[in-house]
Design a protein around this motif. Structure first.
Motif, PDB file in Angstrom:
ATOM      1  N   SER A  43       0.839  -1.197   0.000  1.00 13.29           N
ATOM      2  CA  SER A  43       0.000   0.000   0.000  1.00 13.29           C
ATOM      3  C   SER A  43       0.872   1.245   0.000  1.00 13.29           C
ATOM      4  CB  SER A  43      -0.921   0.011   1.236  1.00 13.29           C
ATOM      5  OG  SER A  43      -0.148   0.061   2.422  1.00 13.29           O
ATOM      6  N   VAL A  44       0.234   2.375  -0.196  1.00  9.36           N
ATOM      7  CA  VAL A  44       0.899   3.670  -0.129  1.00  9.36           C
ATOM      8  C   VAL A  44       0.045   4.574   0.746  1.00  9.36           C
ATOM      9  CG1 VAL A  44       1.412   5.769  -1.420  1.00  9.36           C
ATOM     10  CG2 VAL A  44       2.126   3.557  -2.325  1.00  9.36           C
ATOM     11  N   LYS A  45       0.698   5.274   1.681  1.00  8.32           N
ATOM     12  CA  LYS A  45       0.001   6.225   2.536  1.00  8.32           C
ATOM     13  C   LYS A  45       0.856   7.477   2.625  1.00  8.32           C
ATOM     14  CE  LYS A  45      -2.280   6.741   7.013  1.00  8.32           C
ATOM     15  NZ  LYS A  45      -2.612   6.080   8.306  1.00  8.32           N
ATOM     16  N   GLY A  46       0.310   8.579   2.136  1.00 14.38           N
ATOM     17  CA  GLY A  46       1.104   9.801   2.093  1.00 14.38           C
ATOM     18  C   GLY A  46       2.303   9.598   1.186  1.00 14.38           C
ATOM     19  N   GLU A  47       3.507   9.812   1.736  1.00 10.98           N
ATOM     20  CA  GLU A  47       4.737   9.613   0.960  1.00 10.98           C
ATOM     21  C   GLU A  47       5.498   8.385   1.436  1.00 10.98           C
ATOM     22  OE1 GLU A  47       7.004  13.217   1.129  1.00 10.98           O
ATOM     23  OE2 GLU A  47       5.736  14.220  -0.361  1.00 10.98           O
ATOM     24  N   THR A  64       4.489   0.870   1.740  1.00 11.61           N
ATOM     25  CA  THR A  64       4.599  -0.351   2.537  1.00 11.61           C
ATOM     26  C   THR A  64       4.908  -1.505   1.590  1.00 11.61           C
ATOM     27  OG1 THR A  64       3.014   0.455   4.180  1.00 11.61           O
ATOM     28  CG2 THR A  64       3.431  -1.913   4.122  1.00 11.61           C
ATOM     29  N   GLU A  81       8.118  -0.289   5.917  1.00 10.25           N
ATOM     30  CA  GLU A  81       7.638   0.992   5.430  1.00 10.25           C
ATOM     31  C   GLU A  81       8.835   1.811   4.964  1.00 10.25           C
ATOM     32  OE1 GLU A  81       5.370   2.807   8.534  1.00 10.25           O
ATOM     33  OE2 GLU A  81       3.607   1.539   8.159  1.00 10.25           O
ATOM     34  N   GLN A  83       2.440   7.081  -5.270  1.00  9.15           N
ATOM     35  CA  GLN A  83       1.192   7.728  -5.648  1.00  9.15           C
ATOM     36  C   GLN A  83       0.063   6.711  -5.699  1.00  9.15           C
ATOM     37  OE1 GLN A  83       0.821   8.907  -9.840  1.00  9.15           O
ATOM     38  NE2 GLN A  83       2.738   7.819 -10.262  1.00  9.15           N
ATOM     39  N   HIS A  84      -1.161   7.207  -5.818  1.00  8.42           N
ATOM     40  CA  HIS A  84      -2.329   6.375  -6.106  1.00  8.42           C
ATOM     41  C   HIS A  84      -2.738   6.638  -7.553  1.00  8.42           C
ATOM     42  CE1 HIS A  84      -3.019   5.006  -2.000  1.00  8.42           C
ATOM     43  NE2 HIS A  84      -2.780   6.241  -1.587  1.00  8.42           N
ATOM     44  N   GLU A  96      -8.648   1.695  -7.726  1.00  9.53           N
ATOM     45  CA  GLU A  96      -7.492   2.483  -7.317  1.00  9.53           C
ATOM     46  C   GLU A  96      -6.381   1.547  -6.864  1.00  9.53           C
ATOM     47  OE1 GLU A  96      -7.428   6.522  -5.032  1.00  9.53           O
ATOM     48  OE2 GLU A  96      -7.203   4.930  -3.530  1.00  9.53           O
ATOM     49  N   SER A 149      -2.034   1.295  -5.619  1.00  9.99           N
ATOM     50  CA  SER A 149      -0.857   2.010  -5.110  1.00  9.99           C
ATOM     51  C   SER A 149       0.294   1.792  -6.075  1.00  9.99           C
ATOM     52  CB  SER A 149      -0.485   1.486  -3.726  1.00  9.99           C
ATOM     53  OG  SER A 149      -1.543   1.685  -2.815  1.00  9.99           O
ATOM     54  N   SER A 177       0.535  -2.244  -6.720  1.00 14.58           N
ATOM     55  CA  SER A 177      -0.091  -3.160  -5.768  1.00 14.58           C
ATOM     56  C   SER A 177      -1.036  -4.117  -6.490  1.00 14.58           C
ATOM     57  CB  SER A 177      -0.870  -2.369  -4.710  1.00 14.58           C
ATOM     58  OG  SER A 177      -1.906  -1.599  -5.306  1.00 14.58           O
TER      59      SER A 177
END
Length: 495
Positions: A360-364, A367, A377, A395-396, A409, A411, A428
């Motif tokens: 996954s991606v969260k912010g910058e 994972t 991470e 990015q998403h 969507e 990642s 992903s």
């Protein structure tokens, strides 16, 4: 003569004379058969078929044995001849109108029996006589799957051309059952080591799950990636461990080296792919008896955009792709038999899985899950621990999923190989690979080229084509002038 005509008197003796003569002939035939080691029985008929004794078969039929006689199991003498590899007997019986696909024990045809117990020559002969290699026996097995089940690697080359769509299924079955020699033969004729079950398990995972050490070794030798993950994120070592094969799990669970995270290009891989194809073609029927040496030193490899190795780009020959071009020692000697149906034949496929995937991606922050366990991470701009890769962008993005009829969507993590500067996007839900899918293809003159999606080339007649997809078991090309789509199956070095 008491006034009776001679003809009438003779007519009265005819039955007696026939009975005497017929009995004499029958006794003579029995004696001749006995002198040859046979008696006038169905058992002798089957034995003659298994011995290729056509004279005995002829005498037995002439004296009352039916050509379509079946034994207690329901087999005909044609089944017996096929299983024994006796071509003269088979030909004799086919000439007596025994159907080539007559069914016997367990619903099997003579071809199936030949696959299980006979010779490749007999299989080839029966197919030439219109035996159906697509028929199934009473248990649902086609001849190809019977060859897998019985471990008959010598039969694969005879059956592969007639069941190409099932070669990957056959490889998965051979891996599950640990048939190492069959695995080798199947990949020689077009089965892909990148085949997967619906749950993402690879041939290597199936062999590991069943503790099939010899099959595991064979799959690793021919290029299976021990770090590929199934849909649950498990690698072969995990599956072996779960099944109780701890020693095998230890052999498969080495920590990935940094160079196994390298991002690669076709120029890196073309010569290696060609060397393996040439090596396989050079091997004798029994691959254990002689080790071939592959490409001789000095085999030229051209760079991007050129013609045949050693020639300027403007002198490129027809059917030349605009990517890496290779020359092999056998160029021009063995053009593919069906070159007229397609301008190229697919000989090998290459997909190098990276030992990680995007979770996954969260912010910058990305994972990442690593093969064999462990999640890390990694912030944008930092190196991925234990690798030569650096995260340069996260990015998403919306991704169209054609098979599921919509978009979703995902990642996206763009990484850079710090050793060579190459960049690649990892997504992903998709296997992370070190390069685009590649095919080694052969043109009508027996020359070899590396192809990937988007490449354009011309056939020998000047027709323009574009490669639209490269998959583990096939390549899809489009005739640009006609808009015609052609599927080119993976045929392997010997296929």
């Amino acid at each position: 003569m008491n006034g009776k005509p001679l003809a009438l008197l003779l007519a009265g003796t005819a039955p007696f004379l026939c009975l005497t003569n017929c009995k004499s002939r029958e006794e003579s035939a029995k004696k001749e058969l006995k002198d040859s080691g046979y008696d006038l029985t169905p058992e002798a008929f089957f034995r003659a078929a298994e011995s290729d004794d056509v004279k005995a078969l002829d005498k037995l039929i002439a004296n009352g044995i039916a050509a379509d006689t079946k034994n207690a199991d329901g087999d005909t003498a044609l089944h017996a001849a096929a299983g024994a590899g006796m071509k003269k007997s088979a030909s004799f019986l086919l000439d007596r109108k025994i159907p080539v696909d007559v069914t016997g024990a367990e619903g099997r045809t003579p071809l199936m029996v030949a696959v299980m117990r006979g010779t490749p020559e007999m299989v080839r002969y029966l197919i030439s006589q219109k035996a159906d290699p697509q028929k199934k026996d009473g248990q649902g097995y086609k001849p190809l799957m019977l060859a897998v089940r019985e471990g008959r690697a010598d039969m694969i080359g005879e059956l592969a051309p007639y069941d190409r769509e099932k070669l990957d299924d056959a490889l998965l079955a051979a891996s599950l059952e640990g048939k190492a020699s069959v695995i080798d033969a199947l990949t020689n004729y077009g089965a892909s080591i990148y085949a997967r079950m619906d749950d993402g398990r690879t041939p290597l995972m199936l062999a590991a799950q069943n503790g099939q050490i010899e099959a595991v070794d064979m799959l690793l030798e021919i290029g299976a990636n021990r770090f590929s993950m199934d849909d649950e994120g498990r690698i072969a070592a995990d599956i072996a461990r779960e099944a109780g094969h701890e020693e095998l799990a230890l052999r498969l669970s080495e920590v990935p080296r940094k160079d196994e995270f390298a991002l690669e290009e076709p120029a890196d891989l073309g010569a290696e792919m060609l060397a393996k194809v040439v090596e396989k073609r050079a091997e004798p029927t029994n691959p254990e008896s002689v080790k071939s040496k592959g490409l001789p030193s000095g085999t030229p490899v051209a760079g991007q955009g050129g013609g045949a190795a050693g020639t300027p780009p403007d002198e490129a020959a027809p059917a030349m792709l605009d990517g890496v071009v290779l020359e092999s020692p056998e160029a021009g000697k063995n053009p593919p038999a069906d070159a007229a149906k397609s301008p190229v034949v697919m000989r090998a496929y290459r997909q190098t899985d990276l030992p990680l995937r995007v979770e996954s991606v969260k912010g910058e922050v990305a994972t990442m899950r690593f093969s064999g366990g462990g999640v890390k991470e990694v912030p944008q701009g930092e190196a991925i621990p234990g690798t030569r890769l650096k995260v340069i962008r996260v990015q998403h993005r919306m991704r169209d999923l054609k098979d599921e009829g919509g978009a979703t969507e995902v990642s996206v993590v763009e990484v850079e190989d710090t050793a060579n500067g190459r960049k690649r996007e990892l997504i992903s839900g998709v296997e992370s690979t070190a390069h685009d899918p590649l095919a080694l293809v052969e043109d009508g003159q027996g020359r070899h080229f590396v192809a990937r999606a988007g490449q354009k080339f011309r056939g020998a007649d000047g027709t323009e084509y574009v490669v639209t997809a490269v998959r583990p078991n096939q390549m899809v090309i489009e005739n640009r002038s006609k808009g015609e789509v052609i599927t080119v199956p993976l045929r392997g070095p010997r296929g």
